[in-house]
Design a protein around this motif. Structure first.
Motif, mmCIF file in Angstrom:
data_model
loop_
_atom_site.group_PDB
_atom_site.id
_atom_site.type_symbol
_atom_site.label_atom_id
_atom_site.label_comp_id
_atom_site.label_asym_id
_atom_site.label_seq_id
_atom_site.Cartn_x
_atom_site.Cartn_y
_atom_site.Cartn_z
ATOM 1 N N LEU A 82 0.817 -1.218 0.000
ATOM 2 C CA LEU A 82 0.000 0.000 0.000
ATOM 3 C C LEU A 82 0.847 1.261 0.000
ATOM 4 O O LEU A 82 0.460 2.269 -0.590
ATOM 5 N N PHE A 83 2.008 1.236 0.676
ATOM 6 C CA PHE A 83 2.821 2.451 0.699
ATOM 7 C C PHE A 83 3.338 2.809 -0.683
ATOM 8 O O PHE A 83 3.622 3.981 -0.972
ATOM 9 N N LEU A 84 3.413 1.816 -1.583
ATOM 10 C CA LEU A 84 3.838 2.086 -2.952
ATOM 11 C C LEU A 84 2.649 2.414 -3.845
ATOM 12 O O LEU A 84 2.667 3.427 -4.565
ATOM 13 N N SER A 85 1.604 1.604 -3.814
ATOM 14 C CA SER A 85 0.467 1.836 -4.710
ATOM 15 C C SER A 85 -0.227 3.164 -4.434
ATOM 16 O O SER A 85 -0.526 3.932 -5.358
ATOM 17 N N GLN A 86 -0.463 3.491 -3.144
ATOM 18 C CA GLN A 86 -1.146 4.742 -2.816
ATOM 19 C C GLN A 86 -0.290 5.964 -3.152
ATOM 20 O O GLN A 86 -0.805 7.004 -3.553
ATOM 21 N N THR A 87 1.022 5.830 -2.998
ATOM 22 C CA THR A 87 1.905 6.962 -3.308
ATOM 23 C C THR A 87 1.966 7.212 -4.807
ATOM 24 O O THR A 87 1.915 8.361 -5.256
ATOM 25 N N VAL A 88 2.057 6.152 -5.596
ATOM 26 C CA VAL A 88 2.067 6.316 -7.057
ATOM 27 C C VAL A 88 0.760 6.938 -7.524
ATOM 28 O O VAL A 88 0.743 7.854 -8.358
ATOM 29 N N ILE A 89 -0.370 6.474 -6.975
ATOM 30 C CA ILE A 89 -1.669 7.021 -7.366
ATOM 31 C C ILE A 89 -1.774 8.491 -6.982
ATOM 32 O O ILE A 89 -2.320 9.308 -7.731
ATOM 33 N N SER A 90 -1.222 8.863 -5.826
ATOM 34 C CA SER A 90 -1.274 10.263 -5.402
ATOM 35 C C SER A 90 -0.428 11.171 -6.280
ATOM 36 O O SER A 90 -0.573 12.395 -6.237
ATOM 37 N N ALA A 91 0.457 10.581 -7.077
ATOM 38 C CA ALA A 91 1.256 11.380 -8.001
ATOM 39 C C ALA A 91 0.407 11.973 -9.114
ATOM 40 O O ALA A 91 0.931 12.689 -9.974
ATOM 41 N N ASN A 92 -0.916 11.710 -9.105
ATOM 42 C CA ASN A 92 -1.782 12.361 -10.091
ATOM 43 C C ASN A 92 -1.728 13.871 -9.958
ATOM 44 O O ASN A 92 -2.053 14.599 -10.898
ATOM 45 N N LEU A 93 -1.302 14.374 -8.796
ATOM 46 C CA LEU A 93 -1.111 15.819 -8.627
ATOM 47 C C LEU A 93 -0.087 16.340 -9.631
ATOM 48 O O LEU A 93 -0.263 17.388 -10.249
ATOM 49 N N VAL A 94 0.987 15.571 -9.780
ATOM 50 C CA VAL A 94 2.030 15.955 -10.725
ATOM 51 C C VAL A 94 1.522 15.833 -12.159
ATOM 52 O O VAL A 94 1.774 16.697 -13.008
ATOM 53 N N ILE A 95 0.786 14.780 -12.443
ATOM 54 C CA ILE A 95 0.248 14.576 -13.786
ATOM 55 C C ILE A 95 -0.701 15.710 -14.154
ATOM 56 O O ILE A 95 -0.703 16.209 -15.284
ATOM 57 N N THR A 96 -1.515 16.142 -13.184
ATOM 58 C CA THR A 96 -2.416 17.267 -13.431
ATOM 59 C C THR A 96 -1.626 18.519 -13.790
ATOM 60 O O THR A 96 -1.998 19.259 -14.710
ATOM 61 N N ALA A 97 -0.544 18.761 -13.076
ATOM 62 C CA ALA A 97 0.266 19.948 -13.347
ATOM 63 C C ALA A 97 0.862 19.901 -14.745
ATOM 64 O O ALA A 97 0.825 20.887 -15.494
ATOM 65 N N VAL A 98 1.409 18.747 -15.128
ATOM 66 C CA VAL A 98 2.032 18.615 -16.445
ATOM 67 C C VAL A 98 0.986 18.734 -17.557
ATOM 68 O O VAL A 98 1.204 19.388 -18.578
ATOM 69 N N LEU A 99 -0.179 18.104 -17.352
ATOM 70 C CA LEU A 99 -1.240 18.207 -18.350
ATOM 71 C C LEU A 99 -1.716 19.651 -18.498
ATOM 72 O O LEU A 99 -2.074 20.073 -19.598
ATOM 73 N N SER A 100 -1.707 20.391 -17.407
ATOM 74 C CA SER A 100 -2.157 21.778 -17.453
ATOM 75 C C SER A 100 -1.263 22.628 -18.344
ATOM 76 O O SER A 100 -1.710 23.603 -18.948
#
Length: 307
Positions: A82-100
């Motif tokens: 969980l410490f890996l899967s939840q952290t990778v999923i939370s990286a959507n913050l970065v993906i949102t920034a790049v997509l923006s």
């Protein structure tokens, strides 16, 4: 491990893209409802305005992407610690920034790019250090506790958010993150999946904890978007979605790092959370948490950052 990582990354992409669309729909509705005084006595959005936000086409498409992300995230939670899967999923913050940058024509500052680099480096460190996931087998009493905590957090938190009104952005963000974190834990311990047993699945309290935490987390997520700039609320969401599930996975579910890689795992986890918080923080507008009118310039990308 590789398939699990790719699945978590795909979930993160769905969540990040969906977040942008949901924020657009929520803010469009918030502008209309503010003009129509669709607020509670405490200054927050009322139930009607939140429902109208959900009915915008942008929010609907974003929600579909969220459901796809949920399915992919559930698979990742079954295949990775969980410490890996939840952290990778939370990286959507970065993906949102790049997509923006591509979709909105926004230029990121050096501090934002640095924060994104920290998150990416931390995820590589985590992936290198992560060992096999634990069994996920827990006593049924643990499943009941998860359901009770989910109901308490989502129901009690919703009442407090309504009372706090326009000041509830950070609190709503934290609660939505805890809801999504509880959802991840529930998926991990859910009975009746492998091997498939419909009776065991329907009788497992963890299934209903998933429904409560997911629904409540989505609602509080929408409220946080309506209130205004995500700012500290986004940081709180990241912490709630990653730290507690990660700790639960290590302490109760048997998740562990590779032999000799404990410190890199801890460092990667801490850096990933800190970097995601920094992405949200440095990207926050300086002028407060107001909803722009139609003549205002387009919002900064990290006003849109969410789960």
């Amino acid at each position: 491990m590789l398939i699990g990582l790719l699945t978590a990354v795909a979930a993160s992409i769905c969540y990040g893209t969906g977040s942008v669309l949901q924020a657009v729909g929520s803010r469009k509705s918030a502008r209309r409802e503010a003009a129509a005084d669709g607020l509670t006595q405490h200054g927050g959005p009322n139930l009607s305005s939140t429902a109208k936000a959900v009915m915008t086409w942008e929010f609907i498409v974003g929600t579909i992407l969220d459901f796809v992300g949920f399915g992919l995230g559930a698979l990742a939670a079954r295949m990775l610690p969980l410490f890996l899967s939840q952290t990778v999923i939370s990286a959507n913050l970065v993906i949102t920034a790049v997509l923006s940058v591509k979709l909105l024509g926004i230029t990121l500052t050096r501090r934002e790019w640095t924060s994104i680099g920290v998150v990416c480096s931390a995820l590589v460190l985590l992936a290198t250090a992560a060992g096999p996931e634990g069994s996920g087998h827990t006593p049924l009493s643990t499943h009941w506790w998860l359901l009770a905590v989910s109901v308490l957090l989502m129901a009690g938190g919703t009442v407090l958010v309504r009372l706090l009104g326009g000041r509830a952005a950070i609190f709503a963000g934290l609660l939505s993150g805890l809801g999504f974190g509880a959802l991840g834990v529930g998926v991990r311990i859910l009975n009746g999946i492998d091997p498939y047993d419909l009776g065991a699945l329907l009788s497992d309290p963890a299934l209903y904890a998933i429904l409560v935490a997911g629904t409540g987390g989505m609602y509080l997520h929408t409220v946080a978007l309506q209130i205004g700039s995500v700012n500290g609320a986004t940081a709180a969401l990241v912490v709630g979605e990653t730290v507690l599930p990660g700790m639960v996975g290590v302490w109760w579910l048997g998740d562990a790092s590779r032999p000799g890689f404990a410190w890199p795992a801890v460092a990667g986890f801490a850096l990933a959370v800190a970097g995601a918080v920094a992405v949200a923080w440095f990207g926050a507008p300086e002028g407060g948490e107001t909803v722009p009118d139609k003549a205002a310039p387009r919002p900064e990308p990290h006003e849109l950052l969410t789960r």
